[in-house]
Design a protein around this motif. Structure first.
Motif, PDB file in Angstrom:
ATOM      1  N   LEU A  93       0.813  -1.213   0.000  1.00 39.81           N
ATOM      2  CA  LEU A  93       0.000   0.000   0.000  1.00 39.81           C
ATOM      3  C   LEU A  93       0.852   1.271   0.000  1.00 39.81           C
ATOM      4  O   LEU A  93       0.341   2.351  -0.301  1.00 39.81           O
ATOM      5  CB  LEU A  93      -0.929   0.020   1.219  1.00 39.81           C
ATOM      6  N   VAL A  94       2.135   1.152   0.353  1.00 36.57           N
ATOM      7  CA  VAL A  94       2.974   2.349   0.475  1.00 36.57           C
ATOM      8  C   VAL A  94       4.252   2.290  -0.349  1.00 36.57           C
ATOM      9  O   VAL A  94       4.999   3.270  -0.384  1.00 36.57           O
ATOM     10  CB  VAL A  94       3.329   2.628   1.957  1.00 36.57           C
ATOM     11  N   VAL A  95       4.557   1.165  -0.988  1.00 32.36           N
ATOM     12  CA  VAL A  95       5.742   1.082  -1.844  1.00 32.36           C
ATOM     13  C   VAL A  95       5.316   0.689  -3.252  1.00 32.36           C
ATOM     14  O   VAL A  95       4.246   0.114  -3.450  1.00 32.36           O
ATOM     15  CB  VAL A  95       6.781   0.068  -1.307  1.00 32.36           C
ATOM     16  N   THR A  96       6.182   1.001  -4.213  1.00 28.29           N
ATOM     17  CA  THR A  96       5.898   0.708  -5.612  1.00 28.29           C
ATOM     18  C   THR A  96       6.866  -0.347  -6.130  1.00 28.29           C
ATOM     19  O   THR A  96       7.767  -0.807  -5.409  1.00 28.29           O
ATOM     20  CB  THR A  96       6.037   1.980  -6.472  1.00 28.29           C
ATOM     21  N   ASP A  97       6.706  -0.703  -7.403  1.00 27.25           N
ATOM     22  CA  ASP A  97       7.606  -1.676  -8.015  1.00 27.25           C
ATOM     23  C   ASP A  97       9.040  -1.162  -8.100  1.00 27.25           C
ATOM     24  O   ASP A  97       9.968  -1.951  -8.253  1.00 27.25           O
ATOM     25  CB  ASP A  97       7.111  -2.033  -9.425  1.00 27.25           C
ATOM     26  N   ARG A  98       9.214   0.142  -8.023  1.00 26.76           N
ATOM     27  CA  ARG A  98      10.567   0.718  -8.106  1.00 26.76           C
ATOM     28  C   ARG A  98      11.319   0.587  -6.782  1.00 26.76           C
ATOM     29  O   ARG A  98      12.535   0.765  -6.746  1.00 26.76           O
ATOM     30  CB  ARG A  98      10.499   2.206  -8.494  1.00 26.76           C
ATOM     31  N   HIS A  99      10.605   0.330  -5.714  1.00 28.00           N
ATOM     32  CA  HIS A  99      11.234   0.262  -4.394  1.00 28.00           C
ATOM     33  C   HIS A  99      11.723  -1.148  -4.082  1.00 28.00           C
ATOM     34  O   HIS A  99      11.140  -2.135  -4.515  1.00 28.00           O
ATOM     35  CB  HIS A  99      10.246   0.679  -3.307  1.00 28.00           C
ATOM     36  N   VAL A 100      12.787  -1.200  -3.281  1.00 25.73           N
ATOM     37  CA  VAL A 100      13.242  -2.445  -2.661  1.00 25.73           C
ATOM     38  C   VAL A 100      13.172  -2.234  -1.158  1.00 25.73           C
ATOM     39  O   VAL A 100      13.825  -1.341  -0.614  1.00 25.73           O
ATOM     40  CB  VAL A 100      14.678  -2.811  -3.076  1.00 25.73           C
ATOM     41  N   VAL A 101      12.377  -3.022  -0.476  1.00 29.40           N
ATOM     42  CA  VAL A 101      12.266  -2.922   0.978  1.00 29.40           C
ATOM     43  C   VAL A 101      13.524  -3.522   1.595  1.00 29.40           C
ATOM     44  O   VAL A 101      13.938  -4.635   1.244  1.00 29.40           O
ATOM     45  CB  VAL A 101      11.000  -3.647   1.474  1.00 29.40           C
ATOM     46  N   THR A 102      14.131  -2.792   2.520  1.00 27.11           N
ATOM     47  CA  THR A 102      15.436  -3.181   3.057  1.00 27.11           C
ATOM     48  C   THR A 102      15.449  -3.082   4.580  1.00 27.11           C
ATOM     49  O   THR A 102      14.476  -2.682   5.211  1.00 27.11           O
ATOM     50  CB  THR A 102      16.539  -2.258   2.497  1.00 27.11           C
ATOM     51  N   GLY A 103      16.596  -3.418   5.160  1.00 24.21           N
ATOM     52  CA  GLY A 103      16.880  -3.165   6.569  1.00 24.21           C
ATOM     53  C   GLY A 103      15.866  -3.744   7.532  1.00 24.21           C
ATOM     54  O   GLY A 103      15.362  -4.859   7.367  1.00 24.21           O
ATOM     55  N   ALA A 104      15.547  -2.942   8.560  1.00 23.24           N
ATOM     56  CA  ALA A 104      14.635  -3.397   9.611  1.00 23.24           C
ATOM     57  C   ALA A 104      13.235  -3.653   9.062  1.00 23.24           C
ATOM     58  O   ALA A 104      12.522  -4.519   9.579  1.00 23.24           O
ATOM     59  CB  ALA A 104      14.579  -2.361  10.730  1.00 23.24           C
ATOM     60  N   THR A 105      12.848  -2.927   8.009  1.00 25.23           N
ATOM     61  CA  THR A 105      11.531  -3.165   7.415  1.00 25.23           C
ATOM     62  C   THR A 105      11.496  -4.527   6.741  1.00 25.23           C
ATOM     63  O   THR A 105      10.499  -5.256   6.831  1.00 25.23           O
ATOM     64  CB  THR A 105      11.184  -2.068   6.393  1.00 25.23           C
ATOM     65  N   ALA A 106      12.574  -4.893   6.056  1.00 27.19           N
ATOM     66  CA  ALA A 106      12.643  -6.218   5.442  1.00 27.19           C
ATOM     67  C   ALA A 106      12.642  -7.310   6.509  1.00 27.19           C
ATOM     68  O   ALA A 106      12.015  -8.369   6.334  1.00 27.19           O
ATOM     69  CB  ALA A 106      13.883  -6.328   4.565  1.00 27.19           C
ATOM     70  N   ALA A 107      13.339  -7.069   7.626  1.00 24.81           N
ATOM     71  CA  ALA A 107      13.320  -8.044   8.720  1.00 24.81           C
ATOM     72  C   ALA A 107      11.894  -8.249   9.223  1.00 24.81           C
ATOM     73  O   ALA A 107      11.452  -9.380   9.450  1.00 24.81           O
ATOM     74  CB  ALA A 107      14.230  -7.584   9.849  1.00 24.81           C
ATOM     75  N   TRP A 108      11.168  -7.153   9.424  1.00 23.06           N
ATOM     76  CA  TRP A 108       9.767  -7.232   9.852  1.00 23.06           C
ATOM     77  C   TRP A 108       8.930  -8.005   8.841  1.00 23.06           C
ATOM     78  O   TRP A 108       8.125  -8.861   9.216  1.00 23.06           O
ATOM     79  CB  TRP A 108       9.227  -5.817  10.034  1.00 23.06           C
ATOM     80  N   LEU A 109       9.145  -7.730   7.563  1.00 16.63           N
ATOM     81  CA  LEU A 109       8.403  -8.443   6.521  1.00 16.63           C
ATOM     82  C   LEU A 109       8.659  -9.942   6.588  1.00 16.63           C
ATOM     83  O   LEU A 109       7.733 -10.744   6.480  1.00 16.63           O
ATOM     84  CB  LEU A 109       8.803  -7.894   5.145  1.00 16.63           C
ATOM     85  N   HIS A 110       9.904 -10.318   6.803  1.00 14.68           N
ATOM     86  CA  HIS A 110      10.259 -11.737   6.844  1.00 14.68           C
ATOM     87  C   HIS A 110       9.853 -12.406   8.159  1.00 14.68           C
ATOM     88  O   HIS A 110       9.891 -13.633   8.256  1.00 14.68           O
ATOM     89  CB  HIS A 110      11.758 -11.916   6.630  1.00 14.68           C
TER      90      HIS A 110
END
Length: 298
Positions: free
Chosen positions: A77-94
């Protein structure tokens, strides 16, 4: 949460508009407004604990389990195809929990081009560093662990490494093999040190930090998740019959049974491990161990 409370939460007041705003999915204030829920009502629901804010501008009904799929839908809802989610946000996602974050606060959004060490820098990724979770592009569990192991403070970094190993997202050998890629980059010395002691047997960030405190003391190397007579310790020394456990993990009868076996078990609260001066925790472990040795020879 008890069943009666969960039932009440589902019924208020999102259930009547669920065809327009499915309660099992994340939503934005604009989506809520389109379904008849204004900001004032949304703020009240948040204060009452009936919805939770996952990310800035993204909400979820409080009764919905926070699965990886739900997290991915929230990020979409807040990122697009151009973005790569990284760092602590990626940890939360995983699905990895990091210490030191308010569980009621929205997760900070880190995407490609932003990092704890330099907002706006561009990061080059190998093909195997990236993957998609649902419709969200993100760093893989291994690349996320390698980044956090370099970029975070040691306590949070080790908790991240342990968390990914606990998920069995990759083997410990893969983590060690990838460290060499980052030679000469900031934080690689810390990553190398922490990767060597990372262990997926830790049950949560507090156990990871407790192990780091232990390793910084004048103490023999412990066995994580040592089991003695059916009781699990966070850390244990079988030869010396000495260990440590977080408060609330063992009952008084279990602690008495361990004492009867000749074990000295230090009980430490998670809050003290995570929030107090590290030197105080290290000193406490060292004193208890040396007192135990004196008792054994006396």
């Amino acid at each position: 949460m008890d069943p009666a409370t969960a039932s009440a939460l589902v019924a208020l007041p999102l259930d009547p508009i669920s065809p327009r705003l499915p309660v099992e999915l994340p939503f934005t204030p604009a989506m809520a407004a389109g379904a008849g829920i204004g900001l004032a009502v949304l703020d009240r629901l948040l204060r009452e604990g009936r919805v939770r804010r996952l990310l800035r501008g993204v909400y979820l009904d409080a009764t919905v389990p926070l699965t990886v799929d739900v997290r991915a839908r929230a990020l979409r809802l807040v990122v697009t195809d151009r973005h790569v989610v990284t760092g602590a946000t990626a940890a939360w996602l995983h699905g990895v929990t990091l210490p030191g974050r308010d569980p009621h606060a929205p997760v900070p959004l880190e995407v490609s081009g932003r990092s704890p060490r330099g907002a706006g820098r561009q990061v080059r990724y190998a093909d195997h560093d990236l993957q998609k979770v649902g419709e969200v592009r993100c760093t893989s569990p291994l690349r996320t662990a390698l980044d956090l192991g370099r970029d975070l403070a040691p306590d949070r970094a080790l908790a991240a490494l342990d968390g990914f190993l606990a998920l069995r997202a990759f083997p410990h050998t893969a983590l060690m093999a990838e460290v060499a890629r980052f030679g000469g980059r900031p934080g690689v010395a810390q990553l190398r040190e922490l990767a060597a002691v990372a262990d997926g047997r830790a049950e949560g960030p507090a156990e990871s930090v407790l192990r780091l405190r232990w390793l910084h003391g004048r103490l023999p190397t412990p066995t994580p998740a040592a089991v003695v007579g059916g009781s699990r310790l966070a850390l244990g020394l079988e030869v010396h019959r000495f260990g440590a456990v977080l408060s609330g993990r063992l009952t008084d009868p279990e602690l008495r049974a361990l004492s009867a076996r000749g074990w000295r078990v230090v009980v430490v609260s998670p809050d003290r491990v995570l929030r107090s001066d590290p030197d105080l925790v290290v000193g406490h472990l060292e004193r208890e161990f040396h007192l135990h040795l004196l008792d054994q020879v006396g």
